[in-house]
Design a protein around this motif. Structure first.
Motif, PDB file in Angstrom:
ATOM      1  N   ALA A   1       0.823  -1.210   0.000  1.00  0.00           N
ATOM      2  CA  ALA A   1       0.000   0.000   0.000  1.00  0.00           C
ATOM      3  C   ALA A   1       0.856   1.258   0.000  1.00  0.00           C
ATOM      4  O   ALA A   1       0.577   2.224  -0.721  1.00  0.00           O
ATOM      5  N   LYS A   2       1.919   1.263   0.789  1.00  0.00           N
ATOM      6  CA  LYS A   2       2.732   2.465   0.952  1.00  0.00           C
ATOM      7  C   LYS A   2       3.726   2.661  -0.178  1.00  0.00           C
ATOM      8  O   LYS A   2       3.852   3.775  -0.724  1.00  0.00           O
ATOM      9  N   ASP A   3       4.431   1.600  -0.547  1.00  0.00           N
ATOM     10  CA  ASP A   3       5.549   1.746  -1.485  1.00  0.00           C
ATOM     11  C   ASP A   3       5.154   1.480  -2.938  1.00  0.00           C
ATOM     12  O   ASP A   3       5.490   2.264  -3.825  1.00  0.00           O
ATOM     13  N   VAL A   4       4.463   0.375  -3.187  1.00  0.00           N
ATOM     14  CA  VAL A   4       4.117   0.035  -4.572  1.00  0.00           C
ATOM     15  C   VAL A   4       2.987   0.929  -5.078  1.00  0.00           C
ATOM     16  O   VAL A   4       3.061   1.487  -6.175  1.00  0.00           O
ATOM     17  N   TYR A   5       1.937   1.090  -4.272  1.00  0.00           N
ATOM     18  CA  TYR A   5       0.779   1.872  -4.704  1.00  0.00           C
ATOM     19  C   TYR A   5       0.839   3.334  -4.258  1.00  0.00           C
ATOM     20  O   TYR A   5      -0.076   4.098  -4.548  1.00  0.00           O
ATOM     21  N   GLU A   6       1.906   3.707  -3.558  1.00  0.00           N
ATOM     22  CA  GLU A   6       2.178   5.103  -3.206  1.00  0.00           C
ATOM     23  C   GLU A   6       0.969   5.798  -2.587  1.00  0.00           C
ATOM     24  O   GLU A   6       0.666   6.961  -2.887  1.00  0.00           O
ATOM     25  N   GLY A   7       0.257   5.065  -1.745  1.00  0.00           N
ATOM     26  CA  GLY A   7      -0.884   5.650  -1.052  1.00  0.00           C
ATOM     27  C   GLY A   7      -2.200   5.559  -1.794  1.00  0.00           C
ATOM     28  O   GLY A   7      -3.241   5.938  -1.255  1.00  0.00           O
ATOM     29  N   TYR A   8      -2.200   5.037  -3.027  1.00  0.00           N
ATOM     30  CA  TYR A   8      -3.438   4.872  -3.785  1.00  0.00           C
ATOM     31  C   TYR A   8      -4.088   3.523  -3.475  1.00  0.00           C
ATOM     32  O   TYR A   8      -4.727   2.913  -4.328  1.00  0.00           O
ATOM     33  N   ALA A   9      -3.939   3.050  -2.257  1.00  0.00           N
ATOM     34  CA  ALA A   9      -4.494   1.766  -1.858  1.00  0.00           C
ATOM     35  C   ALA A   9      -4.450   1.657  -0.340  1.00  0.00           C
ATOM     36  O   ALA A   9      -3.719   2.385   0.332  1.00  0.00           O
ATOM     37  N   ASP A  10      -5.248   0.726   0.195  1.00  0.00           N
ATOM     38  CA  ASP A  10      -5.234   0.400   1.623  1.00  0.00           C
ATOM     39  C   ASP A  10      -4.683  -1.009   1.799  1.00  0.00           C
ATOM     40  O   ASP A  10      -4.886  -1.876   0.934  1.00  0.00           O
ATOM     41  N   PRO A  11      -3.998  -1.290   2.922  1.00  0.00           N
ATOM     42  CA  PRO A  11      -3.497  -2.651   3.152  1.00  0.00           C
ATOM     43  C   PRO A  11      -4.632  -3.661   3.133  1.00  0.00           C
ATOM     44  O   PRO A  11      -5.754  -3.376   3.568  1.00  0.00           O
ATOM     45  N   GLY A  12      -4.349  -4.857   2.628  1.00  0.00           N
ATOM     46  CA  GLY A  12      -5.371  -5.890   2.503  1.00  0.00           C
ATOM     47  C   GLY A  12      -5.933  -6.306   3.846  1.00  0.00           C
ATOM     48  O   GLY A  12      -5.188  -6.687   4.742  1.00  0.00           O
ATOM     49  N   ALA A  13      -7.253  -6.235   3.959  1.00  0.00           N
ATOM     50  CA  ALA A  13      -7.925  -6.626   5.199  1.00  0.00           C
ATOM     51  C   ALA A  13      -8.712  -7.913   5.022  1.00  0.00           C
ATOM     52  O   ALA A  13      -8.970  -8.628   5.988  1.00  0.00           O
ATOM     53  N   GLY A  14      -9.128  -8.198   3.805  1.00  0.00           N
ATOM     54  CA  GLY A  14      -9.933  -9.374   3.531  1.00  0.00           C
ATOM     55  C   GLY A  14     -10.271  -9.414   2.053  1.00  0.00           C
ATOM     56  O   GLY A  14      -9.730  -8.650   1.255  1.00  0.00           O
ATOM     57  N   VAL A  15     -11.170 -10.308   1.690  1.00  0.00           N
ATOM     58  CA  VAL A  15     -11.631 -10.344   0.301  1.00  0.00           C
ATOM     59  C   VAL A  15     -12.281  -9.013  -0.063  1.00  0.00           C
ATOM     60  O   VAL A  15     -12.136  -8.512  -1.170  1.00  0.00           O
ATOM     61  N   PHE A  16     -13.001  -8.422   0.905  1.00  0.00           N
ATOM     62  CA  PHE A  16     -13.698  -7.160   0.684  1.00  0.00           C
ATOM     63  C   PHE A  16     -13.012  -6.048   1.471  1.00  0.00           C
ATOM     64  O   PHE A  16     -12.696  -6.208   2.648  1.00  0.00           O
ATOM     65  N   GLY A  17     -12.791  -4.919   0.800  1.00  0.00           N
ATOM     66  CA  GLY A  17     -12.078  -3.808   1.413  1.00  0.00           C
ATOM     67  C   GLY A  17     -12.972  -2.681   1.852  1.00  0.00           C
ATOM     68  O   GLY A  17     -14.199  -2.831   1.931  1.00  0.00           O
ATOM     69  N   PRO A  18     -12.400  -1.509   2.139  1.00  0.00           N
ATOM     70  CA  PRO A  18     -13.146  -0.374   2.691  1.00  0.00           C
ATOM     71  C   PRO A  18     -14.265   0.137   1.795  1.00  0.00           C
ATOM     72  O   PRO A  18     -15.227   0.717   2.293  1.00  0.00           O
ATOM     73  N   ALA A  19     -14.179  -0.070   0.486  1.00  0.00           N
ATOM     74  CA  ALA A  19     -15.244   0.401  -0.402  1.00  0.00           C
ATOM     75  C   ALA A  19     -16.543  -0.367  -0.187  1.00  0.00           C
ATOM     76  O   ALA A  19     -17.618   0.117  -0.531  1.00  0.00           O
TER      77      ALA A  19
END
Length: 512
Positions: free
Chosen positions: A313-331
């Motif tokens: 989330a931090k390095d590859v996606y440069e903040g354009y993502a959240d760390p994986g929490a499960g199959v379903f994310g914050p959206a």
């Protein structure tokens, strides 16, 4: 009075603002004919057709994003079911629904009739592999009285109207299936499993007129579209799998719209041409549970333990993502409060130099970097890793056949139906049509089946999260990040649809 375009259901936050006039493909000014009849849109898409634009597989989304195909229903901006070719529906009993069709025509000039719709849905049930929206579902469609279609499922399916919004269940004319007759109650010609041809046989505002292999497609406006005449006269689509090349095509004025701009290229675009959209897309590591080293649950557990999701989330996606929490994310806004901790995971074994092949595709430019970082993490834990990167259309069949030990994929969890139960059935059950981990676990199948049978919204959501916990407990999937997507749009273009479900990009109001 001109009818209101149906895709304006996604208006408001999904539509780009009105901006200024820009250049055309020739680099000159718009002609008088263009000005009067609408200019053509030039679009760069990330994924070339994998199956000659068959609407049953991965290509279904290409057709829906370009405004070619549509189903009986669609998703609105809130993820709820909205009318499309069906203007209304009622539930007769637990297993049967009646859909009332609106007055519409196919792009070949024939009428959208109950018989034609029933035949189209029946062909979808006979497709091999079955469309993801129908994974684990027995469905029969038949002509009813008046302008209605009766759809019956083998088991109670409370989410059927949502399911029928899937791009993979688009309605095409009988001509698409190699039959000149509509037929009654399904069946139709062309043979079981035949891939239909969407060229000039769909119902959307744009008609596919030519497909040039895997490099380009030409679409013209369908003037008799039931939802109103599109403002653009057509679309010239180019399939450019390389993300940097897509971005450069936008920057140099070769295209008007470029989807899936790489994060590494985002800063190269002016702020007004860069649009970020939170999506329900999750990037995951899927482990082959059927054969190879990850058939062993203890080695799957070791692989999961080796992964640090915060790095992606931090390095590859440069903040354009959240760390994986499960199959379903914050959206998926209700998921976090209902999430259940996985139980019964196997203890981790020592990898001890076990060799594994990790595959991914470069259509989404971050994925090769994700795979590289992932390989480093696995090697640090004691695995020996070989990476294989290809373009998606050259990779999918091998991945589904289990020819890799692990696969890194980005998956929009609400793309196929809008129903989270359906993606679990498609991706993680024994009969799932898009089961990249080849998982076949009776506990998982039972949990998904229980969720499928619930009609109460709150209970269904909780059952979804119980099923998610059962899936995560097998370590068949390791969620890495929940993504945003970046779409590049020239300042001359307005009305692009920034859809969190990634089903729509161009609609009747998109123009330049």
């Amino acid at each position: 009075m001109r009818p209101v375009p149906r895709r304006r259901l996604l208006a408001g936050l999904l539509l780009s603002p009105v901006l200024t006039t820009g250049c055309f493909a020739s680099g000159g000014e718009a002609s008088e004919e263009d000005a009067a009849d609408g200019s053509r849109l030039r679009v760069a898409l990330a994924f070339p057709p994998a199956e000659n634009l068959s609407p049953y597989g991965a290509d279904a989304t290409l057709l829906s994003r370009l405004g070619v195909t549509e189903g009986l229903t669609e998703l609105d901006a809130n993820g709820s079911t909205a009318p499309a070719l069906a203007q209304s529906w009622t539930r007769e009993n637990d297993r049967t629904w009646l859909f009332t069709l609106r007055e519409a025509t196919f792009q070949d000039g024939t009428a959208v009739t109950p018989a034609a719709v029933a035949a189209a849905l029946t062909h979808a049930t006979e497709a091999k592999p079955v469309p993801a929206a129908l994974a684990g579902v027995t469905l029969k469609a038949a002509e009813a009285d008046g302008s209605r279609v009766r759809v019956t499922t083998g088991d109670a399916d409370p989410a059927l109207p949502l399911r029928l919004s899937s791009p993979g269940l688009a309605i095409l004319s009988p001509k698409a299936y190699g039959s000149g007759e509509s037929g009654g109650g399904g069946g139709g010609g062309g043979g079981k499993g035949r891939r239909p041809d969407p060229t000039g046989t769909a119902t959307g505002p744009f008609e596919l007129t030519k497909l040039s292999g895997t490099t380009a497609a030409t679409l013209d406006r369908y003037d008799d579209y039931w939802g109103g005449r599109a403002q653009a006269s057509g679309i010239d689509a180019r399939f450019i799998s390389d993300g940097t090349a897509r971005t450069n095509a936008l920057r140099t004025g070769q295209v008007d719209i470029a989807e899936a701009v790489p994060i590494s290229q985002a800063a190269a675009l002016d702020e007004g041409t860069r649009h970020e959209t939170a999506t329900t897309r999750t990037t995951s590591l899927l482990l082959n549970t059927k054969k190879g080293p990850f058939k062993d649950p203890a080695l799957r557990s070791a692989a999961r333990g080796a992964v640090d999701t915060s790095v992606f989330a931090k390095d590859v996606y440069e903040g354009y993502a959240d760390p994986g929490a499960g199959v379903f994310g914050p959206a998926v806004t209700w998921a976090a409060d209902k999430r259940v901790k996985p139980a019964g995971r196997a203890g981790a074994a020592e990898p001890d130099g076990t060799s594994v092949t990790v595959a991914t595709y470069d259509n989404r430019p971050e994925l090769p970097e994700v795979a590289q970082v992932l390989g480093q993490q696995l090697e640090k834990a004691g695995f020996r890793v070989e990476l294989e990167v290809r373009e998606y259309s050259r990779l999918e069949s091998d991945a589904l056949a289990g020819k890799f030990d692990a696969f890194v994929a980005a998956r929009n969890t609400l793309l196929d139906t809008g129903d989270p139960v359906s993606v679990l059935a498609s991706d993680y059950t024994c009969d799932g049509g898009y089961n990249l981990s080849l998982l076949c676990d009776q506990e998982v199948d039972g949990a998904v089946a229980e969720a499928e049978g619930l009609s109460d919204s709150a209970k269904r959501q909780q059952a979804v999260m119980d099923a998610e916990a059962a899936i995560l407990g097998t370590d068949a999937v390791v969620p890495l990040v929940h993504q945003q997507i970046i779409t590049g749009v020239r300042a001359s273009v307005q009305g692009v649809v920034f859809d969190p479900y990634e089903r729509t990009l161009i609609d009747t109001g998109t123009r330049r």
